[in-house]
Structure formats: structure tokens, C-alpha cells
Design a protein around this motif. Structure first.
Motif, PDB file in Angstrom:
ATOM      1  N   ASP A  91       0.738  -1.203   0.109  1.00  0.00           N
ATOM      2  CA  ASP A  91       0.083  -0.229  -0.321  1.00  0.00           C
ATOM      3  C   ASP A  91       1.007   1.666  -0.048  1.00  0.00           C
ATOM      4  OD1 ASP A  91       1.378   0.330   3.137  1.00  0.00           O
ATOM      5  OD2 ASP A  91      -1.271  -0.732   3.566  1.00  0.00           O
ATOM      6  N   MET A  92       2.226   0.717  -0.527  1.00  0.00           N
ATOM      7  CA  MET A  92       3.284   2.712   0.065  1.00  0.00           C
ATOM      8  C   MET A  92       3.452   2.581  -1.306  1.00  0.00           C
ATOM      9  SD  MET A  92       6.235   1.644   3.222  1.00  0.00           S
ATOM     10  CE  MET A  92       5.769   2.034   4.480  1.00  0.00           C
ATOM     11  N   CYS A  93       3.269   1.590  -2.948  1.00  0.00           N
ATOM     12  CA  CYS A  93       3.481   1.772  -3.975  1.00  0.00           C
ATOM     13  C   CYS A  93       2.447   2.289  -4.591  1.00  0.00           C
ATOM     14  CB  CYS A  93       3.380   0.672  -4.465  1.00  0.00           C
ATOM     15  SG  CYS A  93       4.064   0.541  -6.184  1.00  0.00           S
ATOM     16  N   VAL A  94       2.677   3.800  -5.267  1.00  0.00           N
ATOM     17  CA  VAL A  94       2.285   4.673  -6.061  1.00  0.00           C
ATOM     18  C   VAL A  94       2.416   4.601  -7.003  1.00  0.00           C
ATOM     19  CG1 VAL A  94       1.634   7.166  -6.920  1.00  0.00           C
ATOM     20  CG2 VAL A  94       2.141   6.564  -4.511  1.00  0.00           C
ATOM     21  N   ALA A  95       1.727   4.547  -8.570  1.00  0.00           N
ATOM     22  CA  ALA A  95       1.560   3.906 -10.227  1.00  0.00           C
ATOM     23  C   ALA A  95       2.086   5.636 -10.492  1.00  0.00           C
ATOM     24  CB  ALA A  95      -0.068   3.687 -10.704  1.00  0.00           C
ATOM     25  N   ASP A  96       2.663   5.137 -11.068  1.00  0.00           N
ATOM     26  CA  ASP A  96       3.841   5.848 -11.727  1.00  0.00           C
ATOM     27  C   ASP A  96       2.994   7.002 -12.396  1.00  0.00           C
ATOM     28  OD1 ASP A  96       5.355   7.735 -13.677  1.00  0.00           O
ATOM     29  OD2 ASP A  96       5.622   6.277 -15.164  1.00  0.00           O
ATOM     30  N   GLY A  97       3.130   7.839 -11.984  1.00  0.00           N
ATOM     31  CA  GLY A  97       1.698   9.496 -12.751  1.00  0.00           C
ATOM     32  C   GLY A  97       1.265   9.388 -11.504  1.00  0.00           C
ATOM     33  N   GLY A 168       7.814   6.022   3.773  1.00  0.00           N
ATOM     34  CA  GLY A 168       6.949   7.023   3.206  1.00  0.00           C
ATOM     35  C   GLY A 168       5.865   6.134   2.140  1.00  0.00           C
ATOM     36  N   LEU A 169       6.263   6.348   0.754  1.00  0.00           N
ATOM     37  CA  LEU A 169       5.729   5.951  -0.334  1.00  0.00           C
ATOM     38  C   LEU A 169       6.506   6.116  -1.298  1.00  0.00           C
ATOM     39  CD1 LEU A 169       2.476   8.402  -0.719  1.00  0.00           C
ATOM     40  CD2 LEU A 169       2.399   5.747   0.387  1.00  0.00           C
ATOM     41  N   PHE A 170       6.496   5.355  -2.585  1.00  0.00           N
ATOM     42  CA  PHE A 170       7.359   4.929  -3.327  1.00  0.00           C
ATOM     43  C   PHE A 170       6.578   4.871  -4.582  1.00  0.00           C
ATOM     44  CE2 PHE A 170       6.927   0.569  -1.993  1.00  0.00           C
ATOM     45  CZ  PHE A 170       6.489  -0.531  -3.554  1.00  0.00           C
ATOM     46  N   VAL A 171       7.336   5.666  -5.682  1.00  0.00           N
ATOM     47  CA  VAL A 171       7.085   5.508  -7.228  1.00  0.00           C
ATOM     48  C   VAL A 171       7.675   5.059  -8.090  1.00  0.00           C
ATOM     49  CG1 VAL A 171       5.493   6.998  -9.003  1.00  0.00           C
ATOM     50  CG2 VAL A 171       5.893   7.873  -6.845  1.00  0.00           C
ATOM     51  N   LEU A 172       7.050   3.719  -9.121  1.00  0.00           N
ATOM     52  CA  LEU A 172       7.993   2.674  -9.869  1.00  0.00           C
ATOM     53  C   LEU A 172       8.179   3.477 -11.444  1.00  0.00           C
ATOM     54  CD1 LEU A 172       7.794  -1.027  -8.190  1.00  0.00           C
ATOM     55  CD2 LEU A 172       9.239   0.803  -7.630  1.00  0.00           C
ATOM     56  N   GLY A 173       8.322   3.481 -11.910  1.00  0.00           N
ATOM     57  CA  GLY A 173       8.640   3.595 -13.913  1.00  0.00           C
ATOM     58  C   GLY A 173       8.119   1.997 -13.998  1.00  0.00           C
ATOM     59  N   ALA A 174       7.422   2.520 -15.273  1.00  0.00           N
ATOM     60  CA  ALA A 174       7.017   0.982 -15.413  1.00  0.00           C
ATOM     61  C   ALA A 174       7.580   0.524 -17.066  1.00  0.00           C
ATOM     62  CB  ALA A 174       5.548   1.554 -16.306  1.00  0.00           C
TER      63      ALA A 174
END
Length: 275
Positions: A91-97, A168-174
Motif C-alpha cells: 500500500d506504499m506503492c504509487v503508480a507512475d504519474g 513513506g511511499l514509493f513510485v516505480l517506473g513502468a
């Protein structure tokens, strides 16, 4: 990590509860170093483990780990000679954009780094860089949104470790990049806040190279009996200075050979829409 024999379990529980209440209420707390000895890293990891286990028991899914303190300058600032680590939940993962909702975090800061996704377990504490190279399925550009439950980021090494390494959170490239197509030591990072370049660095700024950070993490976790597993996401550490974030701020990083990733912080929510 084992609990420090000099620290009572009630102290560990009190420190963990202080941080958990801050996260739940959105009100930052005081440092936990008034409860723990200033250099008792084992006790700090015990505090971290309490809240990670509470999260897992509540149904949160652990999907990997992060390394922190991979900059020698930051290590000197906090008086330590090695990185630290924390747990990553799904639930920390945020989609790219995607946009990060207002009130989701307490006092966020953004840093750009290389993420590795494993295709094999790393169970041996004598792990080498070759073992890591074989285990990594692909790399991705990433934004880590670090956050502190401690008011004003008034932290020492025990505060940040206890606070899940300020995760906190993390955002990964696709777009996955196999490691045979990129030299992670030589990658160049540029982090934009809006249209302004606010941070830059290279792969070698992360402990001499992101693979070095991954080797340290794999060895440390294997020695503790909780090794990295196939499918885990590994955030290897910042490639440049972290930047404070506020409502409405947009961030994008480009890492040569890996591509780009971006996110935006929502504007302030109306009263009653916060936590």
C-alpha cells in the motif's frame, strides 16, 4: 536483528506505539531517542520490527525493502558507518504519474533512486555482487517519498531506524531494464520539481553504486534470518539530495538508461477530507 539485552520490552513497545500513533493520527511525535540509548541500533530495529509485524498482522503485504543512509555525507552527519533498512508494503506503492492524496503523509521529502526487482532469492549472508546480478530480474527508475513520524525531522540514527527507516511511499517506473543494458554506477539522475532542476547525481553517489547497496542489504537481511526473496522490490538509496514536498508540487526524475518516473502531490483537501 536482535533486541538489545539492556532494553526492556516495555520500552520497545512504548517507542513503537509512539510512532504508530503519530502515523495513525497524522500528528508528528517527539523523537524516540529519549527511550532508547543514542547508539542502540539493535533496539531501534526491534522497535521497527514491532510496527512492521503489526502492519503484517493487520493484512498489509510486505513487497520488499529499502536502504537508507547510502550517502557517506549523511552517514557522517548521523555518526554511523553503514546504511539502514526498512520494509516496503504494497500500500506504499504509487503508480507512475498518479497523484498522492493530500494528508497521506506528514512531512514528505522526495529522492530519486534505482529500484531492483528480484527474480531469485538471496538467502546466503556471504552474498556477492555476482549473486545479486544473477538474482536481479530488472531495474526501474524510482521516486521514494520519505516521511518522518518525528516532528521537524529531528532524528538521529535510532529515530530513523525505529521509524521504519523513514519510509513513506514509493513510485516505480513502468519500463523494466535488464542489468546487461545499463551500468548502474554510471547512470545520471536529474530530479525536477515542476520545471526546476532541484537534485542531481550519479549511480556512484549511492554507496559507490546501487549494487553495493543491494549486496549490503541482502547480506544483512540473510544474516538476520529474513532474506530477500524472488519478487521483492529493493530501493537501493538516493542518488542525490532529498527535496521537501508540499501540496501541489509535481516531481519527475530521469535516470539515464532506465527512463523516467513522476508523481504529483494533491492540493490541500477541504476541511474534513484529511486523515
Amino acid at each position: 536483528m536482535t533486541t538489545s539485552p539492556t532494553v526492556d520490552e516495555s520500552v520497545i513497545s512504548a517507542a513503537a506505539s509512539r510512532l504508530a500513533v503519530a502515523e495513525r493520527t497524522g500528528v508528528p511525535c517527539g523523537p524516540v531517542r529519549d527511550l532508547l540509548a543514542p547508539t542502540d541500533v539493535a533496539a531501534a530495529y526491534a522497535v521497527q520490527r514491532v510496527n512492521v509485524e503489526r502492519g503484517a498482522a493487520a493484512g498489509r503485504r510486505i513487497v520488499g525493502r529499502k536502504t537508507g543512509l547510502t550517502s557517506k555525507a549523511v552517514q557522517r552527519q548521523l555518526g554511523v558507518g553503514q546504511p539502514d533498512f526498512g520494509a516496503l508494503f504494497a500500500d506504499m506503492c504509487v503508480a507512475d504519474g498518479d497523484e498522492i492524496p493530500a494528508g497521506r503523509l506528514l512531512q514528505p521529502k522526495v529522492e530519486a533512486e534505482v529500484a531492483l526487482v528480484l527474480g531469485a532469492d538471496l538467502p546466503d549472508p556471504r552474498v556477492t555482487v555476482v549473486d545479486v546480478l544473477r538474482a536481479v530480474e530488472f531495474a526501474l527508475p524510482a521516486l521514494e517519498i520519505v516521511d518522518s513520524r518525528v516532528a521537524g525531522w529531528d532524528i538521529t540514527i535510532v529515530d530513523t531506524i525505529a521509524d521504519n527507516a523513514s519510509c513513506g511511499l514509493f513510485v516505480l517506473g513502468a519500463t523494466p531494464a535488464p542489468l546487461d543494458r545499463v551500468d548502474l554506477r554510471a547512470v545520471e539522475m536529474r530530479l525536477l520539481k515542476g520545471e526546476h532542476l532541484v537534485s542531481r547525481g550519479t549511480g556512484s553517489d549511492c554507496l559507490g553504486g546501487p549494487l553495493n547497496a543491494a549486496v549490503w542489504l541482502a547480506a544483512t537481511l540473510a544474516a538476520a534470518g529474513d532474506p530477500l526473496r524472488a519478487g521483492d522490490v529493493v530501493l537501493t538509496g538516493a542518488l542525490g539530495p532529498m527535496i521537501a514536498a508540499g501540496p501541489g508540487d509535481a516531481f519527475e526524475t530521469e535516470i539515464s538508461g532506465l527512463g523516467s518516473v513522476r508523481t504529483r502531490f494533491a492540493s490541500e483537501a477541504a476541511e474534513g477530507e484529511q486523515r
